[in-house]
Enzyme design. Structure first.
Site, PDB file in Angstrom:
ATOM      1  N   ASP A 218       8.534  23.056 110.332  1.00  0.00           N
ATOM      2  CA  ASP A 218       8.519  22.858 109.028  1.00  0.00           C
ATOM      3  C   ASP A 218       8.810  21.512 108.514  1.00  0.00           C
ATOM      4  OD1 ASP A 218       8.626  24.385 106.276  1.00  0.00           O
ATOM      5  OD2 ASP A 218      10.197  22.969 106.093  1.00  0.00           O
ATOM      6  N   GLU A 310       2.601  25.842 108.660  1.00  0.00           N
ATOM      7  CA  GLU A 310       2.026  26.427 107.265  1.00  0.00           C
ATOM      8  C   GLU A 310       0.754  25.788 106.878  1.00  0.00           C
ATOM      9  OE1 GLU A 310       5.022  27.894 104.099  1.00  0.00           O
ATOM     10  OE2 GLU A 310       5.451  26.063 105.128  1.00  0.00           O
ATOM     11  N   CYS A 363      13.708  35.999 104.935  1.00  0.00           N
ATOM     12  CA  CYS A 363      14.985  35.896 105.685  1.00  0.00           C
ATOM     13  C   CYS A 363      14.461  35.944 107.120  1.00  0.00           C
ATOM     14  CB  CYS A 363      16.242  36.921 105.388  1.00  0.00           C
ATOM     15  SG  CYS A 363      17.512  36.951 106.424  1.00  0.00           S
ATOM     16  N   CYS A 366      16.721  39.583 108.657  1.00  0.00           N
ATOM     17  CA  CYS A 366      16.475  40.559 108.660  1.00  0.00           C
ATOM     18  C   CYS A 366      15.020  40.785 107.760  1.00  0.00           C
ATOM     19  CB  CYS A 366      17.487  41.259 107.640  1.00  0.00           C
ATOM     20  SG  CYS A 366      17.492  40.704 105.973  1.00  0.00           S
ATOM     21  N   CYS A 382      21.018  34.601 102.491  1.00  0.00           N
ATOM     22  CA  CYS A 382      20.551  36.086 102.474  1.00  0.00           C
ATOM     23  C   CYS A 382      21.143  36.912 101.563  1.00  0.00           C
ATOM     24  CB  CYS A 382      19.886  36.703 103.842  1.00  0.00           C
ATOM     25  SG  CYS A 382      19.116  38.202 103.549  1.00  0.00           S
ATOM     26  N   CYS A 385      21.604  40.443 104.136  1.00  0.00           N
ATOM     27  CA  CYS A 385      22.345  40.484 105.239  1.00  0.00           C
ATOM     28  C   CYS A 385      23.375  39.411 105.246  1.00  0.00           C
ATOM     29  CB  CYS A 385      21.593  40.592 106.554  1.00  0.00           C
ATOM     30  SG  CYS A 385      20.616  38.848 106.844  1.00  0.00           S
ATOM     31  N   ASP A 392      15.216  24.497 105.667  1.00  0.00           N
ATOM     32  CA  ASP A 392      13.937  24.406 106.452  1.00  0.00           C
ATOM     33  C   ASP A 392      13.868  24.941 107.974  1.00  0.00           C
ATOM     34  OD1 ASP A 392      13.182  22.574 104.558  1.00  0.00           O
ATOM     35  OD2 ASP A 392      14.101  20.842 105.562  1.00  0.00           O
TER      36      ASP A 392
HETATM   37 ZN   LIG Z   1      18.729  38.409 105.746  1.00  0.00          ZN
END
Ligand SMILES: [Zn+2]
Length: 453
Positions: A218, A310, A363, A366, A382, A385, A392
């Site tokens: 990234d 990306e 995330c 998860c 997140c 979770c 980054d």
């Molecule tokens: Zn998560």
């Protein structure tokens, strides 16, 4: 990986004032030939247009001017005694440069209006201005030599020029016969002359040291890049200082009386002076960053079999006028460009995640996707979770995971509900176009496309 590639070697030049003037004259000759050809074609087109408006049938119209390089050159050779009686002072390559640029520009315009050219619409070529046009000449034939002392370059008509840096790396290849110079382009950038030698090179690069390793990259603002293994690659330390200096100089420029198209106001001498200083620092900033990026991409291509980036900086698509963001975005395209050929040289692969893949908002632990993530939020927390990660790093991990999931799932038929598309999978550069993400599949498997640029 062994194979022949076309590769450029670029050297800054140390020229005497007379040599600089000589190259400027050549660049001027190129511009003259370009403008001469364009004027002819414009006149011809408007003549035909006018005749058509009088109702003259197609067969009786003034015949169109052929704009292939071949016929442009033939026309020029007939006209040059009148148009430029001094033509023999410059190498014929100078006029060829201008006519070649014109032929390409016209082809791009006509392909674009016919719809056979991808990308942004290309307009009809415009005349090159003496003040604004980049000064450049391309030499393709005649005496082109990289001298054995590794300090000088010989070009037709212009003679022997001194390079600022040693040409060792190229000269050594030429000596042992693994490189051949195809053409040389001499160009003035920010007041300095550079020579780019386009060469056909036999490369023999070792394979990546860890062929099965996958890494997500990234490209950041604060740091140069963050890798999915947690490595933070810092900007070169003097880069931050130069960036601050650039910001200050830009403010100075904007306080001076600059050019204004609407009122036709000419810029003041103080504006010109400040602008020159600003441009020089801007060049420095770009060079420092590019140097850092080159070191990074060389390292990545040498160590990892698969590198994931990306397609386009998602956050960059939001309007952000911050200078640092602007510079980072420019670096982002550069990383992709460099990785494309460097992974190819080494036999690794570059995977470009679809631009709609929410690498920052997902995330990496998860897989929950956030609806919103402000640019100012530098840490990812997140809500599902509770994992806390650097923004980054989270993005880089998602990119790497995209490929890992892909490789793991390539055996099953229903992986993305569109089995056929998977064939376009992990082909290294030179593969196919992107596949569209499946609608129901909101979380992880937004499209994955191999780079082919
Ligand atoms: Zn998560």
């Amino acid at each position: 990986m062994t194979g022949q590639v076309v590769q450029a070697y670029k050297f800054a030049m140390d020229l005497t004032p007379a040599q600089g003037r000589d190259l400027s004259r050549h660049a001027g000759a190129a511009r003259l030939a370009y403008n001469w050809g364009l004027a002819r074609i414009k006149a011809n087109l408007s003549q035909r247009e006018a005749e058509r408006s009088y109702g003259i049938v197609n067969d009786d119209l003034t015949p169109p001017v052929n704009w292939s390089l071949y016929s442009l050159r033939r026309e020029w050779n007939q006209a040059k005694h009148q148009v430029a009686p001094w033509w023999s002072e410059c190498s014929k390559e100078a006029y060829n440069t201008g006519l070649d640029q014109l032929a390409r520009a016209l082809k791009n315009w006509s392909d674009s209006s016919k719809g056979t050219r991808k990308g942004k619409r290309v307009g009809f070529p415009r005349f090159k201005s003496k003040r604004k046009a980049t000064r450049s000449v391309r030499f393709t034939t005649g005496t082109i030599r990289v001298e054995a002392d590794r300090r000088r370059l010989t070009l037709p008509k212009v003679g022997t020029l001194k390079t600022h840096e040693s040409t060792r790396k190229l000269q050594r290849r030429i000596q042992v016969g693994t490189a051949r110079v195809l053409s040389v382009t001499v160009r003035q950038e920010s007041g300095r002359w550079f020579a780019s030698l386009t060469c056909r090179v036999d490369r023999n690069d070792p394979s990546p040291t860890r062929p099965d390793a996958v890494v997500g990259v990234d490209v950041g603002i604060k740091a140069l890049a963050v890798l999915s293994d947690g490595t933070v690659v810092d900007n070169p330390h003097h880069h931050t200082n130069a960036l601050r200096k650039l910001r200050r100089l830009s403010r100075t420029v904007s306080r001076r009386q600059g050019p204004d198209r609407r009122t036709g106001q000419a810029p003041s001498n103080r504006w010109h002076k400040a602008n020159r200083t600003r441009n020089r620092v801007h060049h420095q900033v770009t060079n420092q960053r590019r140097d850092g990026l080159h070191k990074l991409t060389t390292e990545l291509a040498a160590t990892h079999g698969t590198v994931v980036v990306e397609d386009l900086h998602v956050s960059g698509m939001l309007a952000n006028r911050k200078l640092a963001r602007h510079v980072a975005d420019a670096g982002f395209a550069e990383v992709r460009r460099q990785l494309t050929y460097k992974t190819q040289w080494r036999g690794g692969s570059l995977v470009v995640a679809d631009r709609w893949f929410a690498s920052s908002k997902t995330c990496s632990d998860c897989g929950a996707v956030k609806a919103k993530l402000a640019l100012s939020e530098r840490t990812f927390v997140c809500t599902e979770c509770g994992v806390v990660l650097g923004r980054d790093l989270n993005a880089a991990r998602n990119l790497a995971a995209l490929v890992e999931r892909y490789v793991a799932g390539s055996g099953s038929e229903t992986q993305n509900g569109r089995g056929a598309d998977r064939k376009t999978g992990l082909v290294p550069a030179g593969g196919c176009e992107a596949f569209t993400p499946h609608r129901d599949d909101s979380r992880v498997r937004r499209g994955l496309s191999p780079s082919n640029r």
